[in-house]
Design a protein around this motif. Structure first.
Motif, PDB file in Angstrom:
ATOM      1  N   ARG A  95      -0.033 -10.057  -0.828  1.00  0.00           N
ATOM      2  CA  ARG A  95      -0.362 -10.907   0.327  1.00  0.00           C
ATOM      3  C   ARG A  95       0.282 -10.378   1.603  1.00  0.00           C
ATOM      4  O   ARG A  95      -0.310 -10.435   2.685  1.00  0.00           O
ATOM      5  N   SER A  96       1.468  -9.835   1.493  1.00  0.00           N
ATOM      6  CA  SER A  96       2.132  -9.249   2.654  1.00  0.00           C
ATOM      7  C   SER A  96       1.360  -8.023   3.150  1.00  0.00           C
ATOM      8  O   SER A  96       1.151  -7.854   4.362  1.00  0.00           O
ATOM      9  N   ILE A  97       0.922  -7.178   2.235  1.00  0.00           N
ATOM     10  CA  ILE A  97       0.129  -5.996   2.605  1.00  0.00           C
ATOM     11  C   ILE A  97      -1.172  -6.421   3.274  1.00  0.00           C
ATOM     12  O   ILE A  97      -1.567  -5.870   4.308  1.00  0.00           O
ATOM     13  N   LEU A  98      -1.837  -7.417   2.697  1.00  0.00           N
ATOM     14  CA  LEU A  98      -3.110  -7.883   3.258  1.00  0.00           C
ATOM     15  C   LEU A  98      -2.919  -8.495   4.645  1.00  0.00           C
ATOM     16  O   LEU A  98      -3.766  -8.333   5.520  1.00  0.00           O
ATOM     17  N   ARG A  99      -1.789  -9.174   4.869  1.00  0.00           N
ATOM     18  CA  ARG A  99      -1.502  -9.724   6.208  1.00  0.00           C
ATOM     19  C   ARG A  99      -1.404  -8.601   7.239  1.00  0.00           C
ATOM     20  O   ARG A  99      -1.929  -8.704   8.344  1.00  0.00           O
ATOM     21  N   GLU A 100      -0.725  -7.522   6.866  1.00  0.00           N
ATOM     22  CA  GLU A 100      -0.600  -6.382   7.775  1.00  0.00           C
ATOM     23  C   GLU A 100      -1.964  -5.768   8.061  1.00  0.00           C
ATOM     24  O   GLU A 100      -2.276  -5.436   9.213  1.00  0.00           O
ATOM     25  N   GLU A 101      -2.775  -5.611   7.016  1.00  0.00           N
ATOM     26  CA  GLU A 101      -4.116  -5.050   7.198  1.00  0.00           C
ATOM     27  C   GLU A 101      -4.959  -5.940   8.102  1.00  0.00           C
ATOM     28  O   GLU A 101      -5.672  -5.449   8.978  1.00  0.00           O
ATOM     29  N   LEU A 102      -4.891  -7.240   7.883  1.00  0.00           N
ATOM     30  CA  LEU A 102      -5.674  -8.177   8.679  1.00  0.00           C
ATOM     31  C   LEU A 102      -5.306  -8.069  10.156  1.00  0.00           C
ATOM     32  O   LEU A 102      -6.169  -8.173  11.031  1.00  0.00           O
ATOM     33  N   GLY A 103      -4.041  -7.817  10.441  1.00  0.00           N
ATOM     34  CA  GLY A 103      -3.604  -7.626  11.818  1.00  0.00           C
ATOM     35  C   GLY A 103      -4.274  -6.430  12.478  1.00  0.00           C
ATOM     36  O   GLY A 103      -4.396  -6.372  13.701  1.00  0.00           O
ATOM     37  N   ARG A 104      -4.727  -5.481  11.672  1.00  0.00           N
ATOM     38  CA  ARG A 104      -5.457  -4.311  12.190  1.00  0.00           C
ATOM     39  C   ARG A 104      -6.968  -4.501  12.072  1.00  0.00           C
ATOM     40  O   ARG A 104      -7.744  -3.587  12.333  1.00  0.00           O
ATOM     41  N   GLY A 105      -7.386  -5.691  11.620  1.00  0.00           N
ATOM     42  CA  GLY A 105      -8.805  -5.986  11.509  1.00  0.00           C
ATOM     43  C   GLY A 105      -9.474  -5.438  10.262  1.00  0.00           C
ATOM     44  O   GLY A 105     -10.687  -5.287  10.218  1.00  0.00           O
ATOM     45  N   VAL A 106      -8.683  -5.165   9.223  1.00  0.00           N
ATOM     46  CA  VAL A 106      -9.209  -4.588   7.983  1.00  0.00           C
ATOM     47  C   VAL A 106      -8.677  -5.380   6.798  1.00  0.00           C
ATOM     48  O   VAL A 106      -7.540  -5.820   6.802  1.00  0.00           O
ATOM     49  N   LEU A 107      -9.503  -5.547   5.777  1.00  0.00           N
ATOM     50  CA  LEU A 107      -9.049  -6.088   4.496  1.00  0.00           C
ATOM     51  C   LEU A 107      -9.621  -5.211   3.390  1.00  0.00           C
ATOM     52  O   LEU A 107     -10.829  -5.124   3.235  1.00  0.00           O
ATOM     53  N   ASP A 108      -8.764  -4.547   2.658  1.00  0.00           N
ATOM     54  CA  ASP A 108      -9.191  -3.676   1.569  1.00  0.00           C
ATOM     55  C   ASP A 108      -8.682  -4.267   0.261  1.00  0.00           C
ATOM     56  O   ASP A 108      -7.489  -4.233  -0.022  1.00  0.00           O
TER      57      ASP A 108
ATOM     58  N   VAL B  70       2.569   0.491  -5.591  1.00  0.00           N
ATOM     59  CA  VAL B  70       1.389   0.060  -4.855  1.00  0.00           C
ATOM     60  C   VAL B  70       0.382   1.208  -4.781  1.00  0.00           C
ATOM     61  O   VAL B  70       0.725   2.312  -4.338  1.00  0.00           O
ATOM     62  N   SER B  71      -0.844   0.937  -5.210  1.00  0.00           N
ATOM     63  CA  SER B  71      -1.947   1.890  -5.066  1.00  0.00           C
ATOM     64  C   SER B  71      -3.009   1.218  -4.213  1.00  0.00           C
ATOM     65  O   SER B  71      -3.458   0.118  -4.528  1.00  0.00           O
ATOM     66  N   ASN B  72      -3.394   1.909  -3.114  1.00  0.00           N
ATOM     67  CA  ASN B  72      -4.457   1.370  -2.254  1.00  0.00           C
ATOM     68  C   ASN B  72      -5.132   2.523  -1.533  1.00  0.00           C
ATOM     69  O   ASN B  72      -4.953   3.686  -1.905  1.00  0.00           O
ATOM     70  N   GLY B  73      -5.886   2.213  -0.508  1.00  0.00           N
ATOM     71  CA  GLY B  73      -6.650   3.221   0.215  1.00  0.00           C
ATOM     72  C   GLY B  73      -5.808   4.292   0.876  1.00  0.00           C
ATOM     73  O   GLY B  73      -6.315   5.352   1.239  1.00  0.00           O
TER      74      GLY B  73
ATOM     75  N   GLY C  14      -9.422  -3.155  -2.648  1.00  0.00           N
ATOM     76  CA  GLY C  14      -9.544  -2.154  -3.709  1.00  0.00           C
ATOM     77  C   GLY C  14      -8.233  -1.704  -4.325  1.00  0.00           C
ATOM     78  O   GLY C  14      -8.238  -0.941  -5.280  1.00  0.00           O
ATOM     79  N   GLY C  15      -7.112  -2.171  -3.824  1.00  0.00           N
ATOM     80  CA  GLY C  15      -5.818  -1.724  -4.328  1.00  0.00           C
ATOM     81  C   GLY C  15      -5.288  -2.569  -5.471  1.00  0.00           C
ATOM     82  O   GLY C  15      -5.912  -3.535  -5.902  1.00  0.00           O
ATOM     83  N   MET C  16      -4.126  -2.152  -5.952  1.00  0.00           N
ATOM     84  CA  MET C  16      -3.434  -2.924  -6.987  1.00  0.00           C
ATOM     85  C   MET C  16      -1.955  -2.589  -6.979  1.00  0.00           C
ATOM     86  O   MET C  16      -1.540  -1.577  -6.424  1.00  0.00           O
ATOM     87  N   ILE C  17      -1.189  -3.467  -7.592  1.00  0.00           N
ATOM     88  CA  ILE C  17       0.225  -3.191  -7.849  1.00  0.00           C
ATOM     89  C   ILE C  17       0.379  -3.031  -9.350  1.00  0.00           C
ATOM     90  O   ILE C  17      -0.055  -3.881 -10.131  1.00  0.00           O
ATOM     91  N   ARG C  18       0.982  -1.911  -9.731  1.00  0.00           N
ATOM     92  CA  ARG C  18       1.304  -1.660 -11.141  1.00  0.00           C
ATOM     93  C   ARG C  18       2.794  -1.952 -11.318  1.00  0.00           C
ATOM     94  O   ARG C  18       3.625  -1.366 -10.639  1.00  0.00           O
TER      95      ARG C  18
END
Length: 84
Positions: free
Chosen positions: A38-51, A8-11, A53-57
């Motif tokens: 989708r699991s990562i984005l759910r966690e981010e959304l819980g903190r009020g953020v959606l990024d 996982v590569s993200n912010g 810009g990441g990807m999974i290689r």
């Protein structure tokens, strides 16, 4: 059965998958990557953020790239300009 690693590569940097998982094929690896995003984005959304810009290689046991799955491919973003 093929073995795949999901890095996982993200912010917050890169998190390398040291264990991996056996899956039947590349299509199943793609589905697994989408589920992980989708699991990562759910966690981010819980903190009020959606990024998006990441990807999974996804790599094979020899470290060869099999897939790159961008975060923004895991969801469909809809926006309705009408305010109620």
């Amino acid at each position: 059965m093929p073995h795949f690693y999901f890095h996982v590569s993200n912010g917050t940097g890169e998190t390398r998958d040291e264990e991996g998982v056996d899956l039947p094929d590349v299509a199943a690896a793609h589905a697994q990557a989408l589920s992980g995003i989708r699991s990562i984005l759910r966690e981010e959304l819980g903190r009020g953020v959606l990024d998006f810009g990441g990807m999974i290689r996804v790599t094979d046991p020899q470290g060869r790239l099999v897939l790159e799955v961008p975060f923004d491919s895991a969801v469909e973003v809809r926006h309705d300009d009408r305010r109620r």
